[in-house]
Write a protein that holds these residues in place. Structure first.
Motif, PDB file in Angstrom:
ATOM      1  N   ALA A  53       0.833  -1.197   0.000  1.00  0.00           N
ATOM      2  CA  ALA A  53       0.000   0.000   0.000  1.00  0.00           C
ATOM      3  C   ALA A  53       0.870   1.251   0.000  1.00  0.00           C
ATOM      4  N   ALA A  54       0.415   2.247  -0.749  1.00  0.00           N
ATOM      5  CA  ALA A  54       1.061   3.556  -0.807  1.00  0.00           C
ATOM      6  C   ALA A  54       0.007   4.603  -0.484  1.00  0.00           C
ATOM      7  N   LEU A  55       0.222   5.337   0.588  1.00  0.00           N
ATOM      8  CA  LEU A  55      -0.694   6.404   0.986  1.00  0.00           C
ATOM      9  C   LEU A  55      -0.143   7.720   0.452  1.00  0.00           C
ATOM     10  N   ASN A  56      -0.927   8.399  -0.372  1.00  0.00           N
ATOM     11  CA  ASN A  56      -0.547   9.724  -0.861  1.00  0.00           C
ATOM     12  C   ASN A  56      -0.710  10.690   0.309  1.00  0.00           C
ATOM     13  N   ILE A  62      -5.220   5.831  -1.223  1.00  0.00           N
ATOM     14  CA  ILE A  62      -4.407   4.622  -1.185  1.00  0.00           C
ATOM     15  C   ILE A  62      -4.281   4.039  -2.588  1.00  0.00           C
ATOM     16  N   LEU A  63      -3.049   3.692  -2.939  1.00  0.00           N
ATOM     17  CA  LEU A  63      -2.763   2.890  -4.122  1.00  0.00           C
ATOM     18  C   LEU A  63      -2.262   1.568  -3.569  1.00  0.00           C
ATOM     19  N   ALA A  77       7.758  -3.780  -9.113  1.00  0.00           N
ATOM     20  CA  ALA A  77       6.529  -3.617  -9.895  1.00  0.00           C
ATOM     21  C   ALA A  77       5.582  -2.630  -9.211  1.00  0.00           C
ATOM     22  N   PHE A  78       5.531  -2.681  -7.883  1.00  0.00           N
ATOM     23  CA  PHE A  78       4.679  -1.736  -7.154  1.00  0.00           C
ATOM     24  C   PHE A  78       5.227  -0.312  -7.288  1.00  0.00           C
ATOM     25  N   ASP A  83       4.904   5.058  -9.900  1.00  0.00           N
ATOM     26  CA  ASP A  83       5.507   5.935 -10.905  1.00  0.00           C
ATOM     27  C   ASP A  83       4.501   6.303 -11.994  1.00  0.00           C
ATOM     28  N   THR A  84       3.766   5.327 -12.498  1.00  0.00           N
ATOM     29  CA  THR A  84       2.815   5.609 -13.581  1.00  0.00           C
ATOM     30  C   THR A  84       1.571   6.349 -13.096  1.00  0.00           C
ATOM     31  N   SER A  85       1.313   6.345 -11.782  1.00  0.00           N
ATOM     32  CA  SER A  85       0.123   7.035 -11.256  1.00  0.00           C
ATOM     33  C   SER A  85       0.358   8.532 -11.062  1.00  0.00           C
TER      34      SER A  85
END
Length: 189
Positions: A53-56, A62-63, A77-78, A83-85
């Motif tokens: 999980a990545a919290l902006n 959350i991504l 890969a995550f 990066d692409t988001s």
């Protein structure tokens, strides 16, 4: 502390490993007057998954990604998904813990090819400082602790649904310090 350029996006990143897809023999019985919550001791364990999980930090959104294994290649890969988001003109700063997976050679090679991504590691034994840990505690309370999951696919589907709903009303974390009496003193008592 680090200075951020105005065009930077900060993500708080971590992973919850070995989330179990448990199917209890009986439903959990809620608390009642004079009765604690009750659950059966027997269950079927359908397997596990790892939740990245990545919290902006600016938006609270959350991504996330559910994976069967926790390997450096999966982490790369995550990072690619993060990066692409983000708009290509923005720098990406990722706050994360000191897990060996995060420092593997494949990660280092990926970072060399993606110079706008910068990793910032929390001090050893201080991963609790990472804001995404608060979100992990929330999903544990709201979904995982009392959830019934008939398979690993069912667990992943319910996690993705939870994240979609969470992101509809996401808010950034606002930490505050209110009581100086709770301050840790360097003098001995």
């Amino acid at each position: 502390y680090f200075d951020l350029p105005a065009n930077a996006v900060v993500f708080s990143v971590d992973e919850e490993s070995q989330i179990q897809a448990l199917q209890r023999a009986q439903p959990i019985l809620p608390m009642d007057v004079g009765q604690p919550e009750r659950r059966t001791h027997n269950y079927v364990r359908h397997g596990t998954l790892d939740l990245f999980a990545a919290l902006n930090v600016a938006t609270g959104q959350i991504l996330a990604s559910c994976k069967r294994r926790h390997r450096a290649a999966v982490f790369v890969a995550f990072l690619g998904a993060i990066d692409t988001s983000v708009d290509p003109v923005q720098d990406i700063h990722v706050v994360l813990d000191n897990l060996a997976t995060h420092k593997a050679p494949v990660v280092h090679r990926w970072l060399l090819r993606h110079p706008r991504v910068h990793l910032h590691f929390t001090p050893t034994y201080s991963s609790w400082l990472n804001q995404v840990e608060l979100w992990f505690a929330k999903i544990e309370r709201d979904l995982l602790a009392r959830g019934v999951f008939t398979s690993v696919a069912d667990l992943a589907r319910k996690i993705r649904r939870y994240i979609r709903r969470y992101n509809q009303n996401a808010k950034p974390v606002r930490w505050s310090y209110r009581n100086p009496a709770h301050r840790i003193s360097s003098t001995s008592a």
